[in-house]
Enzyme design. Structure first.
Site, PDB file in Angstrom:
ATOM      1  N   ASN A 144       0.865  -1.183   0.000  1.00  0.00           N
ATOM      2  CA  ASN A 144       0.000   0.000   0.000  1.00  0.00           C
ATOM      3  C   ASN A 144       0.899   1.230   0.000  1.00  0.00           C
ATOM      4  OD1 ASN A 144      -1.771   2.074   0.533  1.00  0.00           O
ATOM      5  ND2 ASN A 144      -2.283   1.410   2.618  1.00  0.00           N
ATOM      6  N   LYS A 194       0.021   4.234  -0.226  1.00  0.00           N
ATOM      7  CA  LYS A 194      -0.659   5.403   0.355  1.00  0.00           C
ATOM      8  C   LYS A 194      -0.461   6.617  -0.575  1.00  0.00           C
ATOM      9  CE  LYS A 194       0.065   3.372   4.831  1.00  0.00           C
ATOM     10  NZ  LYS A 194       0.045   3.525   6.255  1.00  0.00           N
ATOM     11  N   HIS A 202      -9.386   0.830   5.174  1.00  0.00           N
ATOM     12  CA  HIS A 202      -8.099   1.021   5.857  1.00  0.00           C
ATOM     13  C   HIS A 202      -8.334   1.953   7.052  1.00  0.00           C
ATOM     14  CE1 HIS A 202      -4.012   2.386   6.645  1.00  0.00           C
ATOM     15  NE2 HIS A 202      -3.595   1.317   5.993  1.00  0.00           N
ATOM     16  N   GLU A 243      -6.790   4.399   8.104  1.00  0.00           N
ATOM     17  CA  GLU A 243      -6.638   5.831   7.802  1.00  0.00           C
ATOM     18  C   GLU A 243      -7.905   6.382   7.147  1.00  0.00           C
ATOM     19  OE1 GLU A 243      -2.897   5.505   5.729  1.00  0.00           O
ATOM     20  OE2 GLU A 243      -1.932   4.979   7.631  1.00  0.00           O
ATOM     21  N   GLU A 293      -5.198  -5.345  10.653  1.00  0.00           N
ATOM     22  CA  GLU A 293      -4.212  -4.281  10.804  1.00  0.00           C
ATOM     23  C   GLU A 293      -4.460  -3.542  12.111  1.00  0.00           C
ATOM     24  OE1 GLU A 293      -2.262  -3.111   6.913  1.00  0.00           O
ATOM     25  OE2 GLU A 293      -3.961  -1.800   7.165  1.00  0.00           O
ATOM     26  N   GLY A 312       2.742   1.819  10.767  1.00  0.00           N
ATOM     27  CA  GLY A 312       3.732   2.884  10.626  1.00  0.00           C
ATOM     28  C   GLY A 312       4.474   3.221  11.905  1.00  0.00           C
ATOM     29  N   SER A 349       3.636  -2.637  10.250  1.00  0.00           N
ATOM     30  CA  SER A 349       5.088  -2.671  10.470  1.00  0.00           C
ATOM     31  C   SER A 349       5.735  -3.990  10.063  1.00  0.00           C
ATOM     32  CB  SER A 349       5.413  -2.317  11.929  1.00  0.00           C
ATOM     33  OG  SER A 349       4.994  -0.996  12.211  1.00  0.00           O
TER      34      SER A 349
HETATM   35  C1  PEP Z   1      -0.665  -0.018   6.226  1.00  0.00           C
HETATM   36  O1  PEP Z   1      -0.827   1.183   6.255  1.00  0.00           O
HETATM   37  O2  PEP Z   1      -1.509  -0.761   5.686  1.00  0.00           O
HETATM   38  C2  PEP Z   1       0.524  -0.570   6.870  1.00  0.00           C
HETATM   39  C3  PEP Z   1       0.514  -1.821   7.208  1.00  0.00           C
HETATM   40  O3  PEP Z   1       1.570   0.303   7.063  1.00  0.00           O
HETATM   41  P1  PEP Z   1       3.037  -0.066   7.634  1.00  0.00           P
HETATM   42  O4  PEP Z   1       3.474  -1.345   6.981  1.00  0.00           O
HETATM   43  O5  PEP Z   1       3.891   1.089   7.255  1.00  0.00           O
HETATM   44  O6  PEP Z   1       2.885  -0.242   9.108  1.00  0.00           O
END
Ligand code: PEP
Length: 249
Positions: A10, A12, A94, A96, A164, A170, A208
């Site tokens: 992703n 973003k 997601h 966000e 998630e 992040g 992460s």
């Molecule tokens: C995400 O935003 O879907 C995500 C998993 O981000 P990150 O891998 O940077 O934690």
């Protein structure tokens, strides 16, 4: 139907036409990946990425879609338009989107239904906040997000679920293996109430994931791959995750 492992990136709101060089590098490194590899770039890059990957088995996805097919929705993109541009997947719900755009479970279910209608595979995201985990509410939150966000017509062919944890996105922090295993077991169980072929639905972990922790995460029961944010932007990092998934068998 065997569950084909999936490494999904992703991007973003990151990347531009110059960043597509990372896709060239990923394709050169993994010309025949033993798992499915997906990149979800900003929508404006989908068409160019599709053209750039004509000889490489990388799937392309959107990061959101509107629930309507067309109409007066300034700034939005329909599932059909994503498909038309070259996408085969779309990430929905997601955290966000849920946090910054107020998307509810019902919104996510409507978008997923539109994605299915357009022939896209929906990656439906669920996850608890840190406060919810601290309050011991994680399993209830995941069960309720799944009940509300997965539409009627979901099947293993058109739906992937990504766990998630919001606090792991992040941040460099990840749940323990036991915590991931507990949530993924619950997700597999709860899918039975929503989807006829529940055993075949792919379940991803996201939050992460990096080359350094991917092997350990992919060994956890019911983890069929990962949804990766930051580490999907560089071919060297994402390639390491793809390699770990491939090796996980
Ligand atoms: C995400 O935003 O879907 C995500 C998993 O981000 P990150 O891998 O940077 O934690």
């Amino acid at each position: 139907m065997a569950r084909r492992k999936l490494a999904a990136g992703n991007w973003k709101m990151n990347g531009d036409l110059a960043t597509l060089a990372e896709i060239d590098a990923l394709c050169a490194e993994h010309p025949e990946p033993g798992c499915e590899v997906l990149i979800c770039p900003p929508a404006v890059l989908i068409h160019a990425m599709k053209a750039r990957t004509a000889d490489c088995p990388i799937a392309i996805g959107g990061q959101d879609c509107h629930h309507a097919v067309s109409g007066a929705h300034t700034g939005d993109i329909s599932a059909h338009q994503l498909k038309d541009a070259g996408a085969s997947y779309v990430i929905l719900g997601h955290s966000e989107r849920r946090a910054h755009h107020g998307e509810t479970d019902a919104d996510v279910a409507a978008k997923a239904a539109a994605a299915h209608e357009a022939g896209l595979i929906a990656i439906i995201c669920v996850g608890e906040t840190e406060a919810q985990r601290d309050a011991g509410e994680t399993l209830d939150i995941i069960a309720s997000q799944m009940a509300g966000s997965i539409p009627e017509q979901a099947t293993a062919r058109n739906t992937v679920i990504a766990y998630e944890p919001v606090w792991a996105i992040g941040t460099g922090r990840t749940p323990t293996n036991d915590q991931i295993a507990e949530v993924h077991a619950l997700m597999r169980d709860r899918l039975q109430a929503r989807v006829a072929d529940a055993a075949d639905v792919r379940l991803l972990y996201g939050g992460s994931v990096k080359p350094g922790n991917a092997t350990e995460i992919f060994a956890i029961a019911h983890v069929d791959g990962a949804l990766v944010g930051g580490a999907s932007l560089k071919a060297s990092d994402f390639g390491g995750i793809v390699a770990a998934l491939q090796a996980s068998g």
